[in-house]
Motif scaffolding. Sequence first.
Motif, PDB file in Angstrom:
ATOM      1  N   THR A  14       0.819  -1.217   0.000  1.00  0.00           N
ATOM      2  CA  THR A  14       0.000   0.000   0.000  1.00  0.00           C
ATOM      3  C   THR A  14       0.854   1.268   0.000  1.00  0.00           C
ATOM      4  O   THR A  14       0.326   2.369   0.109  1.00  0.00           O
ATOM      5  CB  THR A  14      -0.939   0.020   1.224  1.00  0.00           C
ATOM      6  OG1 THR A  14      -0.151  -0.047   2.424  1.00  0.00           O
ATOM      7  CG2 THR A  14      -1.900  -1.152   1.178  1.00  0.00           C
ATOM      8  N   GLY A  15       2.158   1.117  -0.137  1.00  0.00           N
ATOM      9  CA  GLY A  15       3.054   2.269  -0.185  1.00  0.00           C
ATOM     10  C   GLY A  15       3.341   2.705  -1.607  1.00  0.00           C
ATOM     11  O   GLY A  15       2.809   2.141  -2.571  1.00  0.00           O
ATOM     12  N   ASN A  16       4.207   3.697  -1.739  1.00  0.00           N
ATOM     13  CA  ASN A  16       4.519   4.255  -3.063  1.00  0.00           C
ATOM     14  C   ASN A  16       5.127   3.220  -4.000  1.00  0.00           C
ATOM     15  O   ASN A  16       4.657   3.035  -5.131  1.00  0.00           O
ATOM     16  CB  ASN A  16       5.488   5.429  -2.916  1.00  0.00           C
ATOM     17  CG  ASN A  16       4.840   6.667  -2.346  1.00  0.00           C
ATOM     18  OD1 ASN A  16       3.644   6.885  -2.522  1.00  0.00           O
ATOM     19  ND2 ASN A  16       5.610   7.487  -1.658  1.00  0.00           N
ATOM     20  N   GLN A  17       6.184   2.544  -3.548  1.00  0.00           N
ATOM     21  CA  GLN A  17       6.890   1.632  -4.439  1.00  0.00           C
ATOM     22  C   GLN A  17       6.130   0.325  -4.651  1.00  0.00           C
ATOM     23  O   GLN A  17       5.927  -0.107  -5.789  1.00  0.00           O
ATOM     24  CB  GLN A  17       8.297   1.361  -3.896  1.00  0.00           C
ATOM     25  CG  GLN A  17       9.187   2.587  -3.888  1.00  0.00           C
ATOM     26  CD  GLN A  17      10.628   2.256  -3.556  1.00  0.00           C
ATOM     27  OE1 GLN A  17      11.227   1.356  -4.136  1.00  0.00           O
ATOM     28  NE2 GLN A  17      11.203   2.979  -2.609  1.00  0.00           N
ATOM     29  N   LEU A 198      12.067  11.039 -10.350  1.00  0.00           N
ATOM     30  CA  LEU A 198      11.247   9.833 -10.512  1.00  0.00           C
ATOM     31  C   LEU A 198       9.835  10.104 -10.018  1.00  0.00           C
ATOM     32  O   LEU A 198       9.641  10.605  -8.905  1.00  0.00           O
ATOM     33  CB  LEU A 198      11.841   8.671  -9.708  1.00  0.00           C
ATOM     34  CG  LEU A 198      11.026   7.369  -9.695  1.00  0.00           C
ATOM     35  CD1 LEU A 198      10.969   6.743 -11.090  1.00  0.00           C
ATOM     36  CD2 LEU A 198      11.620   6.377  -8.690  1.00  0.00           C
ATOM     37  N   ASP A 199       8.854   9.773 -10.845  1.00  0.00           N
ATOM     38  CA  ASP A 199       7.474   9.711 -10.368  1.00  0.00           C
ATOM     39  C   ASP A 199       7.342   8.362  -9.678  1.00  0.00           C
ATOM     40  O   ASP A 199       7.145   7.331 -10.321  1.00  0.00           O
ATOM     41  CB  ASP A 199       6.485   9.834 -11.534  1.00  0.00           C
ATOM     42  CG  ASP A 199       5.036   9.924 -11.069  1.00  0.00           C
ATOM     43  OD1 ASP A 199       4.737   9.439  -9.958  1.00  0.00           O
ATOM     44  OD2 ASP A 199       4.204  10.476 -11.809  1.00  0.00           O
ATOM     45  N   ILE A 200       7.502   8.362  -8.377  1.00  0.00           N
ATOM     46  CA  ILE A 200       7.650   7.132  -7.613  1.00  0.00           C
ATOM     47  C   ILE A 200       6.427   6.225  -7.713  1.00  0.00           C
ATOM     48  O   ILE A 200       6.550   5.005  -7.737  1.00  0.00           O
ATOM     49  CB  ILE A 200       7.970   7.454  -6.127  1.00  0.00           C
ATOM     50  CG1 ILE A 200       8.387   6.206  -5.356  1.00  0.00           C
ATOM     51  CG2 ILE A 200       6.823   8.168  -5.464  1.00  0.00           C
ATOM     52  CD1 ILE A 200       9.720   5.655  -5.746  1.00  0.00           C
ATOM     53  N   THR A 201       5.231   6.810  -7.796  1.00  0.00           N
ATOM     54  CA  THR A 201       4.026   5.983  -7.853  1.00  0.00           C
ATOM     55  C   THR A 201       3.707   5.513  -9.270  1.00  0.00           C
ATOM     56  O   THR A 201       3.150   4.428  -9.444  1.00  0.00           O
ATOM     57  CB  THR A 201       2.814   6.743  -7.289  1.00  0.00           C
ATOM     58  OG1 THR A 201       2.610   7.957  -8.032  1.00  0.00           O
ATOM     59  CG2 THR A 201       3.030   7.097  -5.831  1.00  0.00           C
TER      60      THR A 201
END
Length: 319
Positions: A14-17, A198-201
């Motif tokens: 459920t996190g960004n990466q 970086l667009d991490i999501t």
Amino acid sequence: MASQKKIITVFGATGNQGGSVIAALLASPVLAAQYAIRGVTRDPTKPSAQKLAAKGVETIKADLNDPTSLKSAVTGAAAVFAVTNYWDTMSKSTEETQGKNIVDACIAANVQHLVWSSLPNVTKLTDGTLSHVEHFDSKANVSVYAEAEKAKTGLWVTHFMPSYFMSNIRSSVKPDPNTGVATWSVPWKETATHLPLLDITADTGKYVAGALTLGSAADGKFIQGVSQWATPGEVVKTISEATGNQVVFKEISADAWREHLPMPDFVKTELVENMLLIRDYSYYGKGTETKQSDNEVFLKAVDGQKLTTFAEFVKANWN
């Protein structure tokens, strides 16, 4: 049928990466047909985890400090994406132990492919000039451990190294106290600093999906997770054009930047050195911005994948 799919365990679901990895797998018809996703989260009952479950993701709980819990999380999995969060404990040794626990669990469970969210070893990269960026060095040390241990079972290990989050920029643009103009004040050079964004999501999962697709060809590879390279001057120009509101860049000293950090001194030192890593070493090493072709293979390994430009990010997220 789902029962015929290989399992991939995704930590930080459920996190960004981790969330980005799951989104990329579900977006690819080939990978969605190949993998059943097991998402590891701290609380499978929370709304974000339930949304994943509604998409067919098996959500489970695991403790990075508990090797038995980790072994259960990866048992039966053909692939694993693993990420840890230094800022939970702000302890280099704790994060290293957590990462090594994951590696050990993958080896014990005969996992075929581990994609580890890593970072460069700043102390080595700068010959000791910057030796306090612990949240980089801890992850890099886990990479070294994984490379040394993987031969026990023939585990493939790919190391994904995310760059500077685009989302970090928005919170650091503030009105200048004298002019009122929106200003980005950081200890970088307006046209000489090369910043990997970086667009991490949106883009993390695209690189990871490529590594999974390449399989053994991605073993031992270190992916520089960059959506776009830009100078600070180009960043503020993009924001101004995309939003219609002027944003200017202001170079300040590292000491001045440090003064405004509301955190303990040891964290301030770490974050200042992180900024100097970008200014003086282009994050991954001097001249890295001119050597990005090695990373393109991971993006192109999956049909239809396209990285997010900073302009696209601003238009979608800058309100």
